[in-house]
Scaffold this motif. Structure first.
Motif, short mmCIF file in Angstrom:
data_model
loop_
_atom_site.label_atom_id
_atom_site.label_comp_id
_atom_site.label_asym_id
_atom_site.label_seq_id
_atom_site.Cartn_x
_atom_site.Cartn_y
_atom_site.Cartn_z
N THR A 180 36.69 -97.95 9.27
CA THR A 180 37.99 -98.50 8.89
C THR A 180 38.88 -98.64 10.12
O THR A 180 38.87 -97.77 11.00
CB THR A 180 38.68 -97.61 7.84
OG1 THR A 180 37.84 -97.51 6.69
CG2 THR A 180 40.03 -98.17 7.43
N VAL A 181 39.63 -99.73 10.13
CA VAL A 181 40.64 -99.94 11.17
C VAL A 181 41.99 -100.04 10.48
O VAL A 181 42.09 -100.53 9.35
CB VAL A 181 40.31 -101.20 12.01
CG1 VAL A 181 40.33 -102.46 11.16
CG2 VAL A 181 41.24 -101.32 13.19
N ILE A 217 28.11 -104.02 8.96
CA ILE A 217 28.06 -104.12 10.42
C ILE A 217 27.91 -102.73 11.00
O ILE A 217 28.18 -101.73 10.33
CB ILE A 217 29.34 -104.76 11.01
CG1 ILE A 217 30.59 -103.92 10.65
CG2 ILE A 217 29.49 -106.19 10.55
CD1 ILE A 217 31.85 -104.39 11.35
N ILE A 218 27.46 -102.68 12.25
CA ILE A 218 27.44 -101.40 12.96
C ILE A 218 28.84 -101.22 13.53
O ILE A 218 29.17 -101.73 14.61
CB ILE A 218 26.37 -101.38 14.06
CG1 ILE A 218 25.00 -101.68 13.45
CG2 ILE A 218 26.36 -100.03 14.77
CD1 ILE A 218 23.89 -101.82 14.46
N PHE A 219 29.66 -100.53 12.77
CA PHE A 219 31.09 -100.50 13.04
C PHE A 219 31.40 -99.98 14.44
O PHE A 219 32.29 -100.49 15.12
CB PHE A 219 31.79 -99.63 11.98
CG PHE A 219 33.28 -99.66 12.06
CD1 PHE A 219 33.99 -98.63 12.68
CD2 PHE A 219 34.00 -100.71 11.51
CE1 PHE A 219 35.36 -98.65 12.74
CE2 PHE A 219 35.38 -100.73 11.57
CZ PHE A 219 36.07 -99.70 12.18
N SER A 220 30.64 -99.00 14.89
CA SER A 220 30.98 -98.34 16.15
C SER A 220 30.85 -99.27 17.36
O SER A 220 31.48 -99.01 18.40
CB SER A 220 30.10 -97.11 16.36
OG SER A 220 28.73 -97.48 16.41
N VAL A 221 30.09 -100.34 17.25
CA VAL A 221 29.95 -101.27 18.37
C VAL A 221 30.80 -102.52 18.20
O VAL A 221 30.80 -103.39 19.07
CB VAL A 221 28.47 -101.67 18.61
CG1 VAL A 221 27.63 -100.43 18.85
CG2 VAL A 221 27.93 -102.51 17.48
N ALA A 222 31.49 -102.63 17.08
CA ALA A 222 32.30 -103.82 16.82
C ALA A 222 33.70 -103.65 17.41
O ALA A 222 34.28 -102.57 17.38
CB ALA A 222 32.41 -104.06 15.32
N SER A 259 35.44 -101.46 20.96
CA SER A 259 34.45 -100.44 20.57
C SER A 259 34.63 -99.16 21.37
O SER A 259 34.18 -98.09 20.92
CB SER A 259 33.04 -101.00 20.75
OG SER A 259 32.84 -101.39 22.10
N GLY A 260 35.28 -99.25 22.51
CA GLY A 260 35.53 -98.06 23.31
C GLY A 260 36.85 -97.39 23.03
O GLY A 260 37.20 -96.40 23.67
N GLY A 261 37.60 -97.94 22.07
CA GLY A 261 38.88 -97.37 21.69
C GLY A 261 40.07 -97.90 22.47
O GLY A 261 41.20 -97.44 22.26
N ARG A 262 39.83 -98.85 23.35
CA ARG A 262 40.96 -99.43 24.08
C ARG A 262 41.73 -100.39 23.17
O ARG A 262 41.13 -101.17 22.45
CB ARG A 262 40.45 -100.17 25.32
CG ARG A 262 39.93 -99.24 26.41
CD ARG A 262 39.28 -100.04 27.52
NE ARG A 262 38.05 -100.66 27.06
CZ ARG A 262 36.85 -100.08 27.12
NH1 ARG A 262 36.73 -98.86 27.62
NH2 ARG A 262 35.79 -100.73 26.70
N ASP A 264 38.85 -95.55 12.70
CA ASP A 264 38.14 -94.33 12.34
C ASP A 264 36.68 -94.73 12.14
O ASP A 264 36.31 -95.30 11.10
CB ASP A 264 38.73 -93.74 11.06
CG ASP A 264 38.13 -92.41 10.69
OD1 ASP A 264 36.98 -92.14 11.11
OD2 ASP A 264 38.77 -91.64 9.96
N ASN A 265 35.85 -94.47 13.13
CA ASN A 265 34.45 -94.89 13.05
C ASN A 265 33.69 -94.16 11.95
O ASN A 265 32.71 -94.68 11.42
CB ASN A 265 33.77 -94.67 14.40
CG ASN A 265 34.21 -95.68 15.44
OD1 ASN A 265 34.88 -96.67 15.14
ND2 ASN A 265 33.86 -95.42 16.69
#
Length: 124
Positions: free
Chosen positions: A77-78, A27-32, A53-56, A72-73
């Motif tokens: 990993t989350v 997946i495109i992790f940064s937009v998930a 995806s915005g860190g909220r 951590d984009n």
């Protein structure tokens, strides 16, 4: 092929800590939007915490002040840091990746991709 692989579960005594990790691929992790859910025996799966995806970050009321979610984009990993664990936290914890749907709250619904789950047991 999307894969979400959780790790870090186990058996811990009440008051103890665990750190869950979920490594994502495909997946495109940064937009998930990345969420942690849990399911205890006989209960429905419920949101624990989500990092969009915005860190909220959104937390369930029952974990506020005890759990900390982060992502951590760069590592796709989350994480879920769980402190002051209680027996009521015993459940299978699942990682979830989802996209936002217009008109719907991000974390509602059994949508997106799910990991296989990791067991967390809090017991003396």
């Amino acid at each position: 092929q999307v894969q979400l692989v959780e790790s870090g579960g186990g058996l811990v005594q009440p008051g103890g800590s665990l750190r869950l990790s979920c490594a994502a691929s495909g997946i495109i992790f940064s937009v998930a939007n990345m969420g942690w859910y849990r399911q205890a025996p006989g209960k429905q799966r419920e949101l624990v915490a989500g990092v969009d995806s915005g860190g909220r970050i959104t937390y369930a009321e029952f974990v506020k002040g005890r759990f900390t979610a982060s992502r951590d984009n760069a590592k796709n990993t989350v994480y879920l840091q769980m402190n002051s664990l209680k027996p009521a936290d015993t459940a299978v914890y699942y990682c979830n990746a989802r996209l936002a749907r217009p008109g719907y709250p991000i974390w509602v619904g059994e949508i997106g991709y799910w990991g296989q789950g990791t067991q967390v047991t809090v017991s003396a």
